[in-house]
Design an enzyme around this catalytic site. Structure first.
Site, short mmCIF file in Angstrom:
data_model
loop_
_atom_site.label_atom_id
_atom_site.label_comp_id
_atom_site.label_asym_id
_atom_site.label_seq_id
_atom_site.Cartn_x
_atom_site.Cartn_y
_atom_site.Cartn_z
CE LYS A 154 -29.27 -22.93 33.29
NZ LYS A 154 -30.37 -23.03 34.14
NE ARG A 204 -39.49 -14.07 30.63
CZ ARG A 204 -38.52 -14.05 31.55
NH1 ARG A 204 -37.55 -13.18 31.45
NH2 ARG A 204 -38.56 -14.88 32.57
CG PHE A 232 -37.75 -32.38 29.72
CD1 PHE A 232 -37.77 -32.60 31.09
CD2 PHE A 232 -37.82 -31.09 29.27
CE1 PHE A 232 -37.87 -31.55 31.98
CE2 PHE A 232 -37.92 -30.02 30.16
CZ PHE A 232 -37.94 -30.26 31.52
CB CYS A 239 -34.38 -21.22 30.23
SG CYS A 239 -34.40 -20.29 31.76
CE LYS A 281 -31.96 -16.34 28.89
NZ LYS A 281 -30.79 -16.97 29.48
CG ASN A 324 -31.31 -25.04 30.49
OD1 ASN A 324 -31.69 -25.87 31.32
ND2 ASN A 324 -31.47 -23.75 30.65
CE LYS A 372 -42.46 -23.99 33.78
NZ LYS A 372 -41.40 -24.77 34.38
CG PHE A 418 -29.38 -26.75 37.20
CD1 PHE A 418 -29.04 -26.99 35.88
CD2 PHE A 418 -28.39 -26.64 38.13
CE1 PHE A 418 -27.70 -27.13 35.50
CE2 PHE A 418 -27.04 -26.77 37.77
CZ PHE A 418 -26.70 -27.02 36.45
#
Ligand code: UDX
Length: 438
Positions: free
Chosen positions: A210, A333, A255, A266, A269, A214, A326, A158
């Site tokens: 996972k 990417r 967030f 991440c 995709k 995300n 960020k 993570f």
């Protein structure tokens, strides 16, 4: 740090997940070899040169190499044969249809089958669609040449880029998807010095945790971005909305930062791959499609706002401060900045670019884009500009001298794609300003 038992570990893949895990496992005292099929990368690492920027990684790699409990290898066969536990941390890039390309994972499973010279635990660490562990199991079972035993497990990672070492040693939880007590005990032994709760599940559940985690984080971002659009229309302030929402412990403040949207390797995709596998299994996860649409819409919206202020864009000059997806990383990417630079250039805007860490990678990614120039300092980039766009919230940008910037710009106009500046101060300094939803 010293563990009770040292494990012989092979980490396959020296990307962000694999290299960080390998270096951190070596810090925990295990004997680690990290394998990658990119010879240059292996050579670079042997010479202690890092393939990407990640705070604290270089020191751990140097330490491991010096103490000889971290090594880098090109040969996957050798890596597998010399290890008891194999962590698969190879890439699972998106295919055209959004599904994850599992060919590298499958190749490791096949090579493990053909080199099963002792009991081995094969652990999936890359982000993979649910049921990939089952596939790994099948490949090994169908291709092994002897009766030796093996286990497969899932131990999703993570970690965040830029905070990866911290996240490895101080995770909120360690997820172990296992199907035997032996595999569970080995993995618990490997992490015995990391103080975090274990969540022990079956393999399918671990893999799904996972993707779900995300996707949920990306959903939070798209949700707040959608609310920011309503704020703009209604004349409300998204920063206050998000702060007050986050104070509700059921929601949480993380967030909820509105802006030009999420990027990185991440979220974009994983959203696609999770939607794809859900559909394949029989559930149309429409919410995830909308999360993606809202995210892509933020870039379009930002460009529309710039046009609205500048009028015709042809032959205007825009400075872009911040290019990486960020702060704290040089990773470009799926960075929203790439789309914005491309679109502005197509409209005839001359662009002056600056980023504190990703200039090298940006030059490669933006190669071939017209009217783009790179500058060594933010001040050099903004000189003569009609507009300055803040696209990554690097701390150094918050410390810029606004008076100086105003003096050297042609037109004092700030487009704040990350809501990172103090709006009152910027307006008081005599700039025209827009953020997202404020
Ligand atoms: C993410 C997950 O956080 C991590 O657990 C997983 O293992 C890999 O993917 P990472 O891609 O490194 O990590 O970046 P993260 O810090 O999560 O940020 C992702 C993107 O979301 C960035 O582009 C960031 O700018 C954006 N973001 C984040 C927002 O736009 N708003 C927010 O409030 C938070």
């Amino acid at each position: 740090m010293k563990t009770a038992r040292k494990y012989k570990i092979c980490v396959v893949g020296a990307g962000h997940v694999g290299l960080v895990a390998a270096a951190c496992f070596s810090k925990l005292g295990h004997k680690v070899v990290c394998v990658d099929n990119d010879r240059n990368k292996i050579q670079m690492l042997k010479e202690m040169s890092m393939p990407f920027h990640e705070p604290g990684l270089e020191a751990l790699v140097k330490r491991g190499l010096k103490r000889e409990n971290l090594n880098f290898l090109f040969s996957l066969t050798e890596g597998i044969r010399s290890s008891e536990v194999i962590f698969i941390a190879v890439g699972t890039p998106p295919k055209k249809d959004g599904s994850a390309d599992l060919s590298s994972v499958e190749n490791v499973a096949y090579t493990a089958a053909k080199n099963l010279n002792s009991y081995k635990l094969v652990v999936g660490k890359s982000t993979v669609p649910v049921q990939t562990g089952k596939r790994i199991q099948e490949i090994i079972e169908n291709n092994k040449d002897n009766g030796l035993k093996f286990d497969v497990a899932s131990n999703p990672e993570f970690l965040r880029e830029g905070k990866a070492i911290y996240d490895f040693f101080y995770p909120d939880r360690i997820v172990l998807g296992v199907e035997s007590k032996k595999a569970e005990n080995i993995l618990k032994g490997i992490y015995s010095l990391v103080k975090a709760p274990f969540v022990v599940t079956d393999i399918n559940t671990a893999e799904l945790i996972k993707h779900a985690s995300n996707s949920f984080l990306a959903t939070k971002i798209s949700f707040i971005n959608a609310v920011s659009r309503v704020c703009d229309l209604a004349g409300a302030d998204i920063e206050k909305v998000s702060k007050a929402m986050g104070m509700d412990r059921r929601i949480g403040s993380a967030f909820l930062q509105a802006g030009i949207g999420y990027g990185g390797f991440c979220f974009p995709k994983d959203i696609e791959a999770f939607a794809y596998i859900s559909k394949k299994l029989g559930y149309e996860f429409g919410l995830l499609r909308e999360v993606r649409n809202i995210n892509q819409g933020q870039v379009v919206y930002f460009l529309r706002k710039i046009k609205g202020k500048l009028g015709s864009l042809k032959n205007k000059r825009a400075a872009v401060l911040g290019l990486s997806f960020k702060p704290g990383t040089d990773d470009m990417r799926f960075a929203p900045a790439v789309k914005i630079v491309e679109a502005l250039s197509q409209e005839g805007v001359n662009l002056s670019l600056y980023d504190p860490k990703s200039m090298g990678k940006s030059k490669k990614v933006l190669k071939g884009i017209k009217r783009v120039k790179f500058f060594k300092s933010p001040y050099a980039a903004v000189a003569g500009a009609d507009c300055v766009c803040f696209l990554t919230e690097w701390d150094e940008f918050r410390k810029l001298d606004l008076r100086k910037i105003k003096k050297i710009m042609k037109h004092p106009f700030i487009a704040d794609g990350r809501n990172m500046l103090d709006k009152k101060k910027v307006l008081a300094a005599g700039f025209e300003y827009f953020g997202i939803g404020r």
